[in-house]
Structures are given as C-alpha cells and as structure tokens.
Design an enzyme around this catalytic site. Structure first.
Site, mmCIF file in Angstrom:
data_model
loop_
_atom_site.group_PDB
_atom_site.id
_atom_site.type_symbol
_atom_site.label_atom_id
_atom_site.label_comp_id
_atom_site.label_asym_id
_atom_site.label_seq_id
_atom_site.Cartn_x
_atom_site.Cartn_y
_atom_site.Cartn_z
ATOM 1 N N GLY A 159 0.787 -1.207 -0.053
ATOM 2 C CA GLY A 159 -0.087 0.156 -0.098
ATOM 3 C C GLY A 159 0.796 1.270 0.047
ATOM 4 N N ASP A 191 0.788 1.381 9.350
ATOM 5 C CA ASP A 191 0.400 0.356 10.691
ATOM 6 C C ASP A 191 1.597 0.449 11.585
ATOM 7 O OD1 ASP A 191 -1.704 -0.093 8.817
ATOM 8 O OD2 ASP A 191 -0.928 -1.928 8.065
#
Ligand code: F6P
Length: 357
Positions: A12, A136
């Site tokens: 991502g 994250d």
C-alpha cells in the site's frame, strides 16, 4: 566507486515514500558515483522487467509529494514461488531482470510483505536493502515506520472534527481506523483525539463492557461518546474463532465493517443514537508530515550508507532516536503488535479510557 541501484515501492502507498526515495538518491549521488533505475509498480515491475533509468532531476520536488513516483502494487509473498496461470516463474524473472538491469543492489520500500520478498531475494543471492514503510507501524525491528505519524495526524483530525457532530447531536460516533491487524494507529490517534473508548485487535473487547462505558458517561452527564475502533478489532468470542470461522460469522452478521456493526449494536443495546465513520484510505493520502519527511530522509540516507559499505541483506529501522539496521532474515515474517503493557496502553487506562476489556 560506482553503484547501480534499483529502487522499488511495494504494498500500500503511504506518505513519505517519495521523501525516502529522494533520501536514498540524494545521499547516494553525494557519496559515490551513482546510477539509479526506477522499477515500476513494485515487485510486479521487477517480475515484468518494467523499469527506467532515472535522472538526478527526477528526485527534485518530491519531498512533500504523497504516494509514490514509482507506482506500487500488492504482489503477495505467499504466491512468489507459485507458478500461476501466466506461467511465469516470478523468482527466476526477478533475478534475471536484476541481472539485466546490471544492478549492484535493490532497495525495497515497503511493509511486512515487502520485507518477506526482499529477504527471499536476498537469500537467492541478490543485494537487497529494506526500508520500513507503513501507516500500520507494525514492522518488527523498528520503533517507528514512515507514514505512521502522518496517518496518526490525519486520523486524529477526523476524531477532532467528529466531536462537534457528536456533541451537537448527543450521539455516539464510532470511527473505524486502519492498521490491519495492529492497533498502533487507533491507539495513538484515539488518545490524541480524546476518544472515550479505544478498541484494538490486540485486546479483544467485551460488547457489554463497551456498553457500560457509554452508560457510565451518560450517568456522569456526558451527552456524547467517541469510540475509536481498529479495523482489525474483534470481540472476545471472535478472538477464540479460527480466521475462516470468524470471516463466516462476520459475513452472517451482514456487516463488512466493524464500525457499522458496533454502531448498530450500541444503538440496540444502549439506546443511543450512533453513527459509523470510516475515513479509510484518506488516512494514507496526501503530503507527509514534517516528522515523516525527516524520518523518511534519515532512513533513505542510512540505506545509501549501507550501499556505500556494501552491507546488504539489511532492513533499516529506528531504535529510540538512532537509525539502525537488522538482517532482513530477522525482520521478515514477524509483526510488531501493540504489547498489552505498552506505555500508551497504560496511559489510556490511567486516563479512564475504556479498552473494552
Ligand atoms: O497496510 C496499510 C493499509 O492501509 C492497512 O491499514 C489496511 O488494512 C490496508 O492497507 C488496506 O489495503 P488496500 O489499500 O489494499 O485496501
């Protein structure tokens, strides 16, 4: 000394990728005779042989740019050694294109999956360096990843702005925060945004306890509540299920989003008016924060130093305030979850924030 460097971004996108590419490039150009090859769309481009010669000017004006100038794809690690319908031996193709490009090393910017493939290529004899990118913040071997702090800023702003509607309407607002299976982003933005309840994948929640926390607030005269729920959060019951069973259970409930389900459950059980808010990919969009520009640059410069010293097979990271590196083989395949005794967890509890347990 001359070095020909291949750079790719995989997984991502996130803020800071271009700042990091720029860090690698500028430090390399200033330290040694450098040629850079930009590999398009991550490992997909390495497999397909989709690359271009970069000029020094290609790395100008990209410090503040979100996304990645090289493009990115998700090319799952689990399929790297699997020959699929296209009949391509992906590992063989990557090795052959590395040779074709005449690279001295390959710099891979990405998250956990990217590091696994980087390690695979390193074990196959290529010279590889990994750089820790993800909102994250779940890469083992680094205290912090680039992209994370920008995402914390964005998610915090979402929570800040939700407060006005929550207060004006006397509602319970449930905000779903990204982070995959790790709760870092929810924990940090939840605390920074003043959430009343924070639910993380690492601490399975009891729905009754969440309801109690909202009822307690109402008893104290608070007219609204803010719940920050991680996209990967789950109830105590769900945590006991196998992944497949949990997915089937979720499909049965008819809610693909945890925030939507929770908002409905809170309405039914507590009798509050609730709304779900899902900021989604906004959390990894746009320009990197000042902190992430700095972090990405420092990481990029460290990668250039490793290249100068021919120290390959390494993953760059941060330990305290010092940039460092670990062998890719140590980093690959591990995930850095929020420990139950993390300082921020203890602070949240001390502040009276409910973690649903
Ligand atoms: O890893 C970054 C991340 O944004 C996670 O937080 C999220 O679970 C996932 O990527 C979303 O992936 P995609 O962009 O493929 O939908």
């Amino acid at each position: 000394m001359k070095r020909r460097i291949g750079i790719l971004t995989s997984g991502g996108d996130c803020p800071g990728l271009n700042a990091c590419i720029r860090g690698v490039a500028r430090a390399s150009y200033s330290m040694f005779d450098t040629e850079i090859v930009g590999i398009q769309d991550g490992y997909a481009g390495l497999i397909a042989g989709d690359f271009k010669e970069m000029k020094q000017s290609d790395f100008s004006g990209i410090l503040t740019l979100g996304g990645t100038i090289l493009g990115t794809r998700r090319t799952p690690f689990r399929n790297m050694r699997v020959i699929e319908e296209d009949n391509v031996d992906k590992v063989k193709a990557m090795k052959s294109n590395y040779k074709k490009m005449k690279l001295d090393c390959l710099v891979c910017l990405g998250g956990n999956g990217t590091h696994k493939t980087a390690n695979l290529l390193s074990e196959e004899g290529l010279h590889v360096i990994g750089l820790p990118k993800t909102i994250d913040n779940d890469i083992w071997g680094t205290d912090v990843t680039f992209g994370f702090h920008t995402a914390v800023d964005i998610a915090t702003e979402v929570i800040d702005r939700i407060h006005t509607t929550a207060a004006s309407h006397g509602r319970c607002m449930v905000i779903e925060i990204m982070g995959n299976k790790a709760g870092w982003l929810t924990l940090y933005s939840g605390i920074a945004g003043g959430a009343d309840i924070i639910l993380l994948p690492e601490i399975p929640y009891d729905l009754e306890k969440v309801c109690d926390a909202i009822r307690r607030r109402a008893e104290m005269g608070k007219t609204f509540s803010i719940v920050a729920v991680a996209e990967g959060a789950m109830t105590v019951e769900e945590a006991q299920m196998k992944k497949k069973e949990r997915m089937a259970y979720r499909a049965e409930t008819g809610f693909s989003s945890i925030a939507m389900r929770l908002a409905k459950e809170l309405e039914a059980k507590v009798g509050v008016e609730a709304r779900a808010v899902i900021p989604g990919h906004v959390q990894r969009g746009g320009t990197p924060s000042a902190y992430d520009r700095m972090l990405s640059t420092v990481f990029g410069v460290h990668a250039a130093k490793l290249i100068a010293g021919e120290e390959y097979g390494q993953a760059v990271g941060m330990a305290g305030n010092t940039v460092t590196h670990h062998p890719l083989s140590e980093v690959a395949g591990k995930t850095k979850f929020v420990p139950n005794d993390a300082q921020a967890i203890r602070a949240a509890r001390a502040m009276g924030i409910s973690l649903g347990d």
